[in-house]
Design a protein around this motif. Structure first.
Motif, PDB file in Angstrom:
ATOM      1  N   UNK A 167     -24.574  18.708  21.419  1.00  0.00           N
ATOM      2  CA  UNK A 167     -23.165  18.428  21.169  1.00  0.00           C
ATOM      3  C   UNK A 167     -22.616  19.025  19.889  1.00  0.00           C
ATOM      4  N   UNK A 168     -23.484  19.260  18.898  1.00  0.00           N
ATOM      5  CA  UNK A 168     -23.043  19.791  17.604  1.00  0.00           C
ATOM      6  C   UNK A 168     -23.627  21.181  17.349  1.00  0.00           C
ATOM      7  N   UNK A 169     -24.955  21.283  17.332  1.00  0.00           N
ATOM      8  CA  UNK A 169     -25.611  22.508  16.874  1.00  0.00           C
ATOM      9  C   UNK A 169     -25.285  23.718  17.739  1.00  0.00           C
ATOM     10  N   UNK A 170     -25.456  23.611  19.051  1.00  0.00           N
ATOM     11  CA  UNK A 170     -25.257  24.778  19.914  1.00  0.00           C
ATOM     12  C   UNK A 170     -23.803  25.245  19.945  1.00  0.00           C
ATOM     13  N   UNK A 224     -26.352  13.593  -0.959  1.00  0.00           N
ATOM     14  CA  UNK A 224     -27.349  13.986   0.028  1.00  0.00           C
ATOM     15  C   UNK A 224     -27.276  13.061   1.231  1.00  0.00           C
ATOM     16  N   UNK A 225     -27.354  13.639   2.412  1.00  0.00           N
ATOM     17  CA  UNK A 225     -27.340  12.866   3.652  1.00  0.00           C
ATOM     18  C   UNK A 225     -28.648  13.119   4.381  1.00  0.00           C
ATOM     19  N   UNK A 226     -29.398  12.061   4.627  1.00  0.00           N
ATOM     20  CA  UNK A 226     -30.657  12.212   5.353  1.00  0.00           C
ATOM     21  C   UNK A 226     -30.352  12.567   6.806  1.00  0.00           C
ATOM     22  N   UNK A 227     -30.814  13.702   7.298  1.00  0.00           N
ATOM     23  CA  UNK A 227     -30.452  14.123   8.654  1.00  0.00           C
ATOM     24  C   UNK A 227     -31.191  13.335   9.730  1.00  0.00           C
ATOM     25  N   UNK A 228     -30.568  13.254  10.872  1.00  0.00           N
ATOM     26  CA  UNK A 228     -31.186  12.649  12.053  1.00  0.00           C
ATOM     27  C   UNK A 228     -31.113  13.676  13.179  1.00  0.00           C
ATOM     28  N   UNK A 229     -32.254  13.972  13.777  1.00  0.00           N
ATOM     29  CA  UNK A 229     -32.313  15.006  14.813  1.00  0.00           C
ATOM     30  C   UNK A 229     -32.407  14.351  16.181  1.00  0.00           C
ATOM     31  N   UNK A 230     -31.350  14.538  16.981  1.00  0.00           N
ATOM     32  CA  UNK A 230     -31.301  13.974  18.326  1.00  0.00           C
ATOM     33  C   UNK A 230     -30.854  15.046  19.314  1.00  0.00           C
ATOM     34  N   UNK A 231     -31.076  14.764  20.595  1.00  0.00           N
ATOM     35  CA  UNK A 231     -30.643  15.703  21.624  1.00  0.00           C
ATOM     36  C   UNK A 231     -29.119  15.835  21.635  1.00  0.00           C
ATOM     37  N   UNK A 232     -28.424  14.717  21.390  1.00  0.00           N
ATOM     38  CA  UNK A 232     -26.961  14.763  21.342  1.00  0.00           C
ATOM     39  C   UNK A 232     -26.487  15.641  20.194  1.00  0.00           C
ATOM     40  N   UNK A 256     -25.187   7.971  16.360  1.00  0.00           N
ATOM     41  CA  UNK A 256     -26.061   8.185  15.205  1.00  0.00           C
ATOM     42  C   UNK A 256     -25.285   8.479  13.945  1.00  0.00           C
ATOM     43  N   UNK A 257     -23.967   8.688  14.080  1.00  0.00           N
ATOM     44  CA  UNK A 257     -23.115   8.874  12.917  1.00  0.00           C
ATOM     45  C   UNK A 257     -23.271  10.230  12.253  1.00  0.00           C
ATOM     46  N   UNK A 304     -27.508  18.291  13.240  1.00  0.00           N
ATOM     47  CA  UNK A 304     -26.968  19.412  14.013  1.00  0.00           C
ATOM     48  C   UNK A 304     -26.621  20.594  13.132  1.00  0.00           C
ATOM     49  N   UNK A 305     -26.078  20.341  11.925  1.00  0.00           N
ATOM     50  CA  UNK A 305     -25.750  21.429  10.989  1.00  0.00           C
ATOM     51  C   UNK A 305     -27.015  22.206  10.613  1.00  0.00           C
TER      52      UNK A 305
END
Length: 394
Positions: A217-220, A205-213, A88-89, A96-97
């Motif tokens: 993989x990033x947020x937690x 500005x970066x449009x966020x994408x919310x995925x399980x990965x 997802x780039x 995730x941020x």
């Protein structure tokens, strides 16, 4: 309030901001680019982080009259550097941020979550951090192997100056990097004019994408290393210097500023740990009640440095990537040493810490999720199994 201002606090604020920015901006740039940011997006993220942590430090220090130093999450940036490009780039990374920032706010406002983070065994948190950092700590050696004439001056400057005063070791390496870039690297025609054009700040500005990965993989992992390696030690530094801050509101405000910087590419801002001691110590002012001005001044200079982030990023891009990675690796060696020591200090749980470290350091990802999460999970299972077997023996 203005009667408490002093030249001593002004100097310490400038020194704090310079050391904080110069010693780890390379880690931040490397981390953001590692998860898919373009050069422009990385510059925007660096700017957003520096401005956010400057404004956050000013606001909290004025409101509390405490020397509350704010920094970007250097361990978090190192985590991003080792995570690699995510499915997802960079948009997924930004998602995730944002989730990480929300978790930090919740941890500050909702005590049970804060207690859960504090309950993560320190050995496993340190082992995960050591596993994240070790890859970058190899970079100085790789830089020397890449080109001794370019890499060796950077490492020698760090070693020689660090033997005299550790505080100036990484800034010395940065000066050596600039000298190597100026005299040892062929700079293409027109590059300097492009550098001048980048002096004006250019937020993206970066449009966020919310995925399980992105969540796992990033947020937690970013949330855990930020809380365990920055926010909780930041409170400890203030207490050691005689202050009694209320952790919850400080965590919540840093999470809010993280949330503001995330859409522009910033990963997280948090309480400072290392530079916090500079503003909270006696060098900032003999009177502890007046040291908050050092943190306010540091915040002002962070904002100034942040507005020049585009030029900093463009300048760094002129060098071979391994050289800036070497500066980043040198900046993280002391953090790696401390986290490794704390991970393996106690015999009990040492094997679980080793599993966490090895899985994390392997850099292997499963299901698009980075090794940091799996390392913490594997170590936790090992620790739980050891406790279960110990109870059965009783």
């Amino acid at each position: 309030m203005f009667r408490d201002f002093s030249a001593q606090a002004l100097f310490m604020g400038l020194l704090t901001a310079f050391v904080g920015f110069a010693s780890s901006f390379a880690v931040v740039l490397h981390g953001l680019i590692g998860v898919g940011a373009t050069e422009a997006q990385a510059a925007s993220g660096l700017m957003a982080l520096s401005v956010s942590m400057g404004l956050c430090a000013i606001m909290l220090s004025v409101a509390t009259r405490l020397p509350v130093s704010i920094a970007w999450s250097t361990p978090g940036a190192a985590l991003l550097a080792t995570s690699g490009a995510i499915e997802g780039g960079f948009a997924t990374a930004v998602g995730g941020f944002i989730i990480c920032a929300l978790l930090i706010v919740i941890a500050g406002l909702w005590k049970p979550l804060g207690r859960m983070v504090a309950a993560i065994p320190a050995t496993l948190a340190n082992a995960m951090l050591a596993g994240v950092l070790i890859g970058l700590c190899f970079a100085p050696v790789k830089a020397i192997a890449f080109d001794p004439l370019l890499g060796l001056p950077i490492v020698l400057a760090w070693a020689i100056v660090g033997s005299i005063n550790r505080l100036y070791a990484v800034p010395a390496a940065l000066v050596a990097f600039i000298a190597v870039l100026a005299f040892g690297v062929d700079i293409p025609d027109g590059a300097l004019s492009g550098l001048a054009a980048s002096l004006l700040p250019k937020p993206e500005l970066v449009a966020p994408s919310f995925t399980m990965a992105g969540l796992i993989g990033i947020a937690l992992p970013l949330f855990i290393v930020t809380m365990a390696s920055q926010n909780i030690p930041g409170i400890a530094v203030l207490k050691v210097n005689g202050y009694e801050p209320k952790p919850g509101p400080l965590f919540a405000v840093t999470g809010a500023f993280s949330l503001l910087s995330a859409p522009f590419g910033g990963h997280a801002v948090n309480l400072a740990a290392i530079t916090a001691a500079m503003c909270a110590g006696s060098d900032a002012h003999p009177d502890p009640a007046k040291r908050y001005w050092a943190a306010i001044n540091a915040g002002v200079f962070y904002v100034i440095f942040g507005l020049a982030a585009g030029a900093v990023t463009a300048f760094v891009a002129l060098a071979p990537p391994i050289l800036i990675q070497a500066v980043a690796g040198l900046a993280l060696i002391s953090a790696f040493a401390a986290s490794a020591l704390n991970a393996f200090r106690e015999p009990e749980g040492r094997e679980a810490a080793a599993v966490t470290f090895l899985v994390t350091a392997s850099g292997v990802s499963f299901l698009g999720i980075s090794g940091a999460f799996w390392g913490l999970l594997a170590g936790g299972l090992m620790l739980g199994l050891a406790h279960l077997m110990a109870r059965r023996r009783r």
